[in-house]
Every structure is written in C-alpha cells, then in structure tokens.
Design an enzyme around this catalytic site. Structure first.
Site, PDB file in Angstrom:
ATOM      1  N   LYS A   1       1.527   4.204  -2.950  1.00  0.00           N
ATOM      2  CA  LYS A   1       1.413   5.641  -2.675  1.00  0.00           C
ATOM      3  C   LYS A   1       2.670   6.395  -3.086  1.00  0.00           C
ATOM      4  O   LYS A   1       2.592   7.421  -3.744  1.00  0.00           O
ATOM      5  CB  LYS A   1       1.127   5.875  -1.192  1.00  0.00           C
ATOM      6  CG  LYS A   1      -0.293   5.494  -0.809  1.00  0.00           C
ATOM      7  CD  LYS A   1      -0.498   5.629   0.688  1.00  0.00           C
ATOM      8  CE  LYS A   1      -1.918   5.257   1.080  1.00  0.00           C
ATOM      9  NZ  LYS A   1      -2.026   5.013   2.515  1.00  0.00           N
TER      10      LYS A   1
ATOM     11  N   ASP B   1       0.842  -1.196   0.000  1.00  0.00           N
ATOM     12  CA  ASP B   1       0.000   0.000   0.000  1.00  0.00           C
ATOM     13  C   ASP B   1       0.884   1.256   0.000  1.00  0.00           C
ATOM     14  O   ASP B   1       0.665   2.201  -0.760  1.00  0.00           O
ATOM     15  CB  ASP B   1      -0.921  -0.055   1.231  1.00  0.00           C
ATOM     16  CG  ASP B   1      -1.760   1.182   1.355  1.00  0.00           C
ATOM     17  OD1 ASP B   1      -2.560   1.431   0.433  1.00  0.00           O
ATOM     18  OD2 ASP B   1      -1.600   1.916   2.363  1.00  0.00           O
TER      19      ASP B   1
END
Ligand code: ADP
Ligand code: ASP
Ligand code: MG
Length: 815
Positions: A680, A676
């Site tokens: 980003k 994750d």
C-alpha cells in the site's frame, strides 16, 4: 390515390397476411393500390436454389419443394376450399415453370444475371397473386397486377433503371381501364426487349414509389416490421427510437448507408411529385410511424445513424499521382464501366491519394480493372499497386441540422475514439448532411451504439461492467449496484449493466445485463467453466461500448491481463493491489497504455478501502502541489489488533479473536508480516511520483522468527503464544510513557520505513480505533499541519462502495 406497400416480413405467414388484409380493408372503398413483396425469405431462397443448381447440387429441388409447399399452404389457409383448386393449380403451374428454369441452370451450369432476375421474379409474382386471390375470396373487388406489364426498364439485370416516360404512361393507361383495387408485384419489371428485370434487392419500396409518382398519389405508405424510420437499426441498437419526421434527403442518406427500412431510390419519385412517404409498422398499425417529406423540422443536429457492413476500401496512390493527367476521371470511368458501385470517396487535399469504398464483392474486380487501366503508370512507378482493405464497415451520421452547426464531427470522432474504434477513412458530403467514417467491421456494432449514445442519449450513459471475483467485495458490489440501479438511471442518467460475473471456477455472461438479484446464484448454477483467457476473449468479442473490467480478486493471474484489457480500450477498476505493487516498469506501462488508449485505470480501493486517498493525492499533484511526507496506518487488521491489545490481554488471544471475526487473512501471518502495508505505501509513494520497488522498502516483520517458515496455521497460533511476553513488554513500555503501539508506514525523504512504534496522546494515531486507517499527507501546501484522511479502511462494504464510486467516475468521464 394512396399507394401502400407491404414488405416480406409483413407477409411472411398466412396469419400475417390476414392482418395485412385487415389493415387494407377499410381503405378498399377509397382510391388505393397495394404493392407486395415476396413472402419473407423467399427471394433469398430463390437465389440459393439457383446457386445450388449452378453448382450441380440437386439439393435445389428440396428447396424448391419447400417453397412450393409454403405457397400451397398459404392458399389453403387463406382461401375458401371451394375456390382453392384453380388457384393451387396456378401456383403449381408457376412453380413448374421455375423448376424448368432451374433445371436449365443445372444442365448448362450457367446463371446469367438475366436468368437470376427471372428466377427472383417468382417470389413477388406468387405472393401478389395469392394475396390478390385472398382479397377476392373475401368479396373485395381486387385484381392481380404483374408490374412487368407496366414498368419498363433498361436491361441492367439485377439493378434495372426505370424508363419513367414509358412507365408513367403505361401505368396511367392501365389504371384507366382497371377500376378494381390493384394488388401489385413489387420488385419486378420488364426491359424494352421484353425480358424480366428487377429493381435491386429491397426494390419493392421503389415499385410502390413508381406507382405513386405515375398516379400522382397523395400518400405513399411503406408498411414494414418496425415503428418507422428509427434513430438507428433497432436490431443493432436496442435503444433506437422512432424519428417522427425527416426530409427526403435525410432518408436517402440514411438508406444509402445501410438503413434497410427503405430503399434509397424510393425517395426520388416521391420527392419529384412531393408525395409524403409514411413508414408504418404492420405489427403496430395504430402507431404514427415516420413521415418523410420535403422539410426537416426540429432543431436536432442529426436524425439518424446507419451502418453498412461488407465494405472494402481501395486507394489510388503514388508519388507520381499528381502528375498523372485525368487520374480521377480515368479511375471513376473505369469503375463505371465495370459496373462497380462506389459507396464513398475521400481525397486528401495533397492529391497524393484518392480512396474509395465499394462492396467486398466488387473489390477484386475494381482492383484488377484499375490496375489494368493504370498499368503503364504502375510500371513507371508513378502509381503504386492498389492497396485494398477488406471487411470494413461504414458508419454514417445523418441530419440536415448539422449544417452550419459546429461540433457534429467533434462529437462523432470523440465517441469513436473513446471506444477505441480506429477510423480508416472519413468522408463528408458538401451538403453537410452526412459524415461517414470507414471502420473495421468488428467494431461496427460498438461504434453504432457509442454514436447513438453520443448523439441521442447524450445525457444518458450505459456502462457495461465485467466483474471477476465474487467474494465478499464482489458480492457487496453487485448488491450495491442492484440497490442503486433505479436511482442512478433516474437521477444521474447512468445505467450500470453487469454484463458478466466470474469467480475462479465459473463465468456467466449476458450482453443485456444480468438480473442483479440472481446473478451470483445463476453463476454457480449455469456458469460456463472459467479461465481468464476465455473471459477476456468473450469480453472482447462482445465489443460493447463503455466496457469496464472490475477485478475484485487478489490474484496475479487476473492482473496479468490488465495490459491487454487496457489495450482493448476497456477501462479497469480494482481493489487488487497486485498490479500496481509489481515492478515499477509494469506500473508505468499500465499507466501509459491506459493513457494512450484513452481507457481509465482506477484503483482508489488499493489503499484505505473506500477512503479518498489516491484521488485526493492525484488532485493535489495535478494542481501543482508536492508530497513531502506520508505517515500512515494502512492495515485495518493490524490496527484492530493493536487497539484491542490492552492491559490484561494476551497478544495471541487478540490475534485469535481478530481471526475468528474474519478481520485477518486466512493465515494471520499475511497481515503480521507487513507485506500488505508495504504494497500500500509502495503504491502511495509511486502515486506521489517516486520511483520505487517493493524491495526498497524496509519492513518490520511482526511474525517472530520461530513462527516463520513452513508450518500450519494452527501450529503458528500455538507458537505465537510463546511470544506473548515479548509483545506484552513492548505494550507495557509504551503504556508506561502513556503511549500506544501502532504499526506505521512512513515515507520521508524518498525513503519508506514500516515499523511497530508507539505514539503519544497528542498524536493523531493515538485515538485510532477498530479497523480504521489514517493517512497524514504533508505537502508543500499542507505544510504546517498535514492533511488527514481517516476512517474505516477495511471491510467489504466500504471497499465495494469505493469500487462502485470508481465505476461511476468512469461513467461521468464517458459522458
Ligand atoms: P421489409 O421486409 O418490410 O421490406 P426490411 O427488412 O427491408 O423490411 O426493412 C426493415 C428493417 O430495416 C428493420 O427490421 C430494421 O432491422 C432495418 N433497419 C435498418 N435501419 C433502420 C432504421 N434506421 N430504422 C428502422 N429500421 C431499420
Ligand atoms: N423481395 C425482394 C427482396 O427481397 C424485394 C423486396 O422485398 O423489396 O429483395
Ligand atoms: Mg425492404
């Protein structure tokens, strides 16, 4: 003298006729005459009957019976029983005559324009007759006048031309000898040869103007079913409003291009005799309505927008056109000879092509006739075979005020462009009263609404939101829109309509905006089966202006549609990272598509939830800055875990607690594996201008090797306990140096690394608590001390707020 005219919808039922009588009653003692259309829908049904008869279909008799019944019932409802029988007999007599004509059409299988006019004439003849009797029945001195007695025309059936000299005389004479209030048939007339003609569909308005002109009336009142002439057709533009006054020319242009509320020719007799035309609403009789007169007051750039569907565009073109003598004369003479009505002409100054618009119905005829006329030039390849585009619409913006005021066409085409409406041809009259654009018919409604917004509600915008994903973020967003709706509408003149909501199972649409308090509940109860394809198709078919697709899912099945959505000029707002963190090629293509189509693709919430990270970076770069280094803590979950992991606690317990509080993904490994964070920082790096793939990023996976693979979540939690000592060792090592553990992403020198490290007390990451995120941007300008963006970086509320802000940003852009 005043002439009143009541249209078909004003006399569609006996109850409505009674209201019309109430409107006319106070005027009966004054000098007045009243023109009536056929009962609503009757002309259409007469045409259908004759078509059925022509096709040899006996269904025409059923239709005829229905029509007869409708008129007989009107007599029974409007007229006292003692007087009914004679009138019923007269109605039956007329219907029998009509039946004979239709039978003739049925037998000979031929329906000439002359016969059709005769058939259509029954509508007005029946309605005015019955209404005249209703007036008489109430003791008023009224008299039925069949306008065929006094209006003379040529024999151009279906669209007869009035001989004003004869007509004015006949009307003048007739009125001298008939002092009663005349109840007149609209629409119908007689040719010199004594045959029944009609003045063109919707021609009853014109009938009234003919009487007004002949009798030098002081006023002409057209009573219809709307509050006057409006800024646009209220059936197509819900926010249309009444225009209090306009000039004859403005009204003529608007009606020529489709404002059906008044028949274009109506203005002519009124203009010549300077008679004001009032457009009034039968259903709201005290409302002022619109007055159409010689001048156009008020400084508005434009008065109205109209549209016309069912248009074809043809063009005469070819490399040799320039040398063809008298080409345009021959072109338009041919069209005139074929009785083709030309709606719009546009010629480029290169003289290489002349294009013109006609009704779909006459396109084939026009093309054949012109190709015949120019057959020699076509054979010599001086002129091409005529291209013909069907199913187009014309939208026109009209107003005397656009004269000498620059900016009208700019505003018009920018509104069309922003909404992805392709303009096929443009024409502007040299009177500078009208700019018209030919566009695909599928876009007509969207174009009308977008133009209406641009010209009449320019300080106000409606955003049409299509929301997919009703999890925590989607729900919070709907609640937020609901809370802010009134304030936004009032203070920012921004109306946010949620037109659709969907989750993975159901979808629910409402073109006018779903009621926000119940939208999610209704979705579960009333929604149709969801598929992204069906959702996309429906969204496109609604074709609403300022459409925004909001994706609050994390699904790649949804991002798969982004390209198509942007291509359809629909903007996208999303916290879903899947699109921007897929291949660099996809990332670039989406941006390029958005740019080309003028749609917005906003994803501030891809990183740091509602924190202004991406917009800030974009602003820096746009103003010429360059990002040198990014250092960040980008996982709210991992930050929560490491800031709670204090002396005396077990790492696995902290993870358990985070999971119980709903801070982790359902499987905490999806947070601990660092992917994750990788997505980003990948997006941030790309925004900073780097060409990078997910596989280029070095990620430290915090899931111990023994906990990886195909094991259940519970099993993982159990196995994690075995690694508590390892994590404790790391913590202690840091603590001994007065440092804290942080899971950090660093972009430096074009390389990204993500790892668990420790930071000392001075470091900005040291004091980071809870689920906060922090991003340090070192740029050429922010060189000595980096820019710091810090705050809550996870949670439905802040993410929804960020999504909402992006939606509003699009609203400002659309203004
Ligand atoms: P009538 O039966 O009274 O002759 P019409 O149906 O011919 O009525 O005309 C009224 C209709 O014209 C309205 O119901 C409306 O839908 C349509 N219309 C189109 N453009 C406009 C406009 N600019 N202002 C008002 N009405 C319009
Ligand atoms: N009844 C005719 C029509 O429907 C004329 C009119 O209503 O103005 O076209
Ligand atoms: Mg009409």
């Amino acid at each position: 003298m005043k002439i009143l005219k009541f249209g078909g919808s004003s006399v569609a039922t006996p109850a409505r006729i009674q209201s019309v009588i109430d409107i006319v009653k106070p005027l009966l003692a004054t000098d007045v005459a009243v023109v009536f259309s056929a009962f609503g829908g009757v002309t259409d049904s007469l045409i259908t009957m004759s078509t059925l008869a022509l096709q040899g279909n006996l269904e025409y008799k059923t239709k005829l019976n229905e029509m007869e019944k409708r008129h007989l019932e009107a007599v029974r409802e409007l007229i006292n029983i003692q007087r009914q029988s004679g009138i019923l007999a007269q109605v039956k007599f007329m219907v029998n005559e009509l039946e004979d004509v239709l039978h003739g059409v049925y037998l000979v299988k031929e329906r000439t324009p002359r016969t059709l006019d005769y058939v259509m004439s029954f509508g007005e003849r029946l309605s005015a007759y019955i209404i005249a009797e209703a007036f008489k029945d109430r003791g008023h001195a009224a008299e039925f006048l069949d306008a065929r007695k006094v209006i003379r025309t040529d024999s151009h059936f279906g669209y007869a031309k009035v001989d004003f000299e004869v007509t004015n005389k006949l009307i003048g004479e007739y009125f001298k000898h008939h002092p009663e209030v005349q109840i007149i048939t609209g629409f119908v007339a007689t040719s010199e040869g004594g045959e029944t003609t009609t003045l063109g569909r919707s021609g009853s308005d014109y009938t009234a103007a003919i009487f007004a002109g002949a009798l030098r009336a002081t006023d002409l009142e057209i009573w219809t079913d709307v509050d006057g002439m409006m800024t646009a057709d209220p059936r197509k533009v819900k926010k249309a409003f009444t225009v209090p006054q306009m000039s004859y020319e403005e009204a003529m242009e608007l009606s020529h291009f489709g404002a059906k509320v008044i028949f274009p020719a109506t203005m002519q007799p009124a203009m010549v005799n300077k008679i004001p035309i009032w457009i009034k609403n039968t259903f709201n009789p005290t409302f002022e309505g619109t007055v159409i007169h010689a001048e156009s007051k008020n400084g508005k750039m434009i008065k109205g927008i109209s549209s016309m569907n069912g248009v074809s565009l043809l063009s005469l073109q070819g490399s040799g056109l320039l040398g063809v003598v008298g080409a345009s004369m021959r072109l338009f003479a041919t069209l005139a000879r074929e009785n083709v009505n030309v709606i719009l002409i546009s010629q480029a100054s290169s003289e290489h092509s002349i294009c013109f618009a006609v009704e779909n119905a006459s396109a084939a005829r026009a093309k054949a006739a012109i190709e015949k006329e120019f057959q020699y030039e076509i054979r010599n390849e001086e002129i091409d075979e005529m291209p013909c585009d069907n199913d187009l619409s014309i939208v026109a913006v009209v107003g005397d005020g656009m004269k000498h005021s620059p900016g009208t066409s700019g505003r018009m085409f920018s509104a069309l462009g922003k909404n992805g409406v392709n303009v096929v041809a443009i024409a502007q009259g040299s009177s500078e009263r009208n700019i018209s654009a030919v566009i695909p018919q599928v876009d007509a409604a969207k174009a009308l609404n977008a133009l209406h917004e641009a010209f009449f509600l320019s300080d106000r915008k409606v955003l049409n939101v299509f929301l997919v994903g009703t999890g925590l973020i989607g729900k919070a967003l709907v609640a937020m829109v609901n809370e802010q709706f009134a304030k936004l509408a009032k203070e920012n003149r921004l109306e946010v309509n949620v037109v659709a909501v969907a989750n993975s199972r159901k979808m629910l649409f409402n073109e006018d905006g779903l009621p926000l308090t119940t939208a999610i509940d209704s979705l579960v109860k009333e929604g149709e089966d969801m598929s992204m394809q069906a959702f996309y198709d429906k969204m496109l078919s609604l074709n609403l202006p300022n459409s925004i697709f909001v994706d609050c899912t994390s699904s790649p099945d949804v991002t798969a549609f982004y390209e198509a959505i942007l291509s359809a000029n629909i903007s996208i707002v999303t916290p879903n990272k899947k699109a921007n963190s897929s291949s660099m090629e996809d990332y670039r293509r989406l941006k390029a598509t958005a740019f080309q189509r003028g749609a917005k693709f906003l994803y501030e919430t891809n990183v740091g939830a509602g924190l202004p990270v991406i917009n800030t970076m974009n602003d820096l770069l746009l103003s010429g800055d360059k990002v040198l280094r990014i250092e960040a803590v980008l996982s709210g979950t991992l930050n929560y875990i490491f800031s709670s992991f204090e002396a005396g606690r077990k790492f696995s317990d902290v993870v358990k607690e985070a999971k119980a509080k709903g801070y982790t993904e359902p499987d905490p490994r999806d947070d601990l594996n660092g992917m994750d964070v990788a997505r980003k920082i990948l997006i941030l790096s790309r925004e900073a201008g780097l060409d990078m793939e997910l596989s280029d990023i070095v990620v430290e996976n915090l899931v111990p090797a023994t906990c990886q693979g195909d094991i259940s979540i519970d099993e993982f939690m159990t196995r994690l306990e075995k690694h508590d000592a390892d994590f404790e060792a790391l913590r202690k090592q840091a603590a001994d140096k007065n440092e804290k553990l942080r899971y950090m992403a660093v972009l430096d020198g074009g390389v990204v690394k993500i790892q668990l490290g420790s930071v000392e007390g001075k470091h900005p990451f040291y004091s980071l608590s809870g689920s906060d995120n922090i991003i340090l941007l070192t740029t050429e300008r922010y060189h000595d001390r980096p820019m710091v963006i810090r705050g809550p970086g996870a949670g439905a509320e802040v993410t929804a707020a960020g999504v909402f802000a992006d939606v509003i940003r699009i609203g400002h852009y659309a203004k």
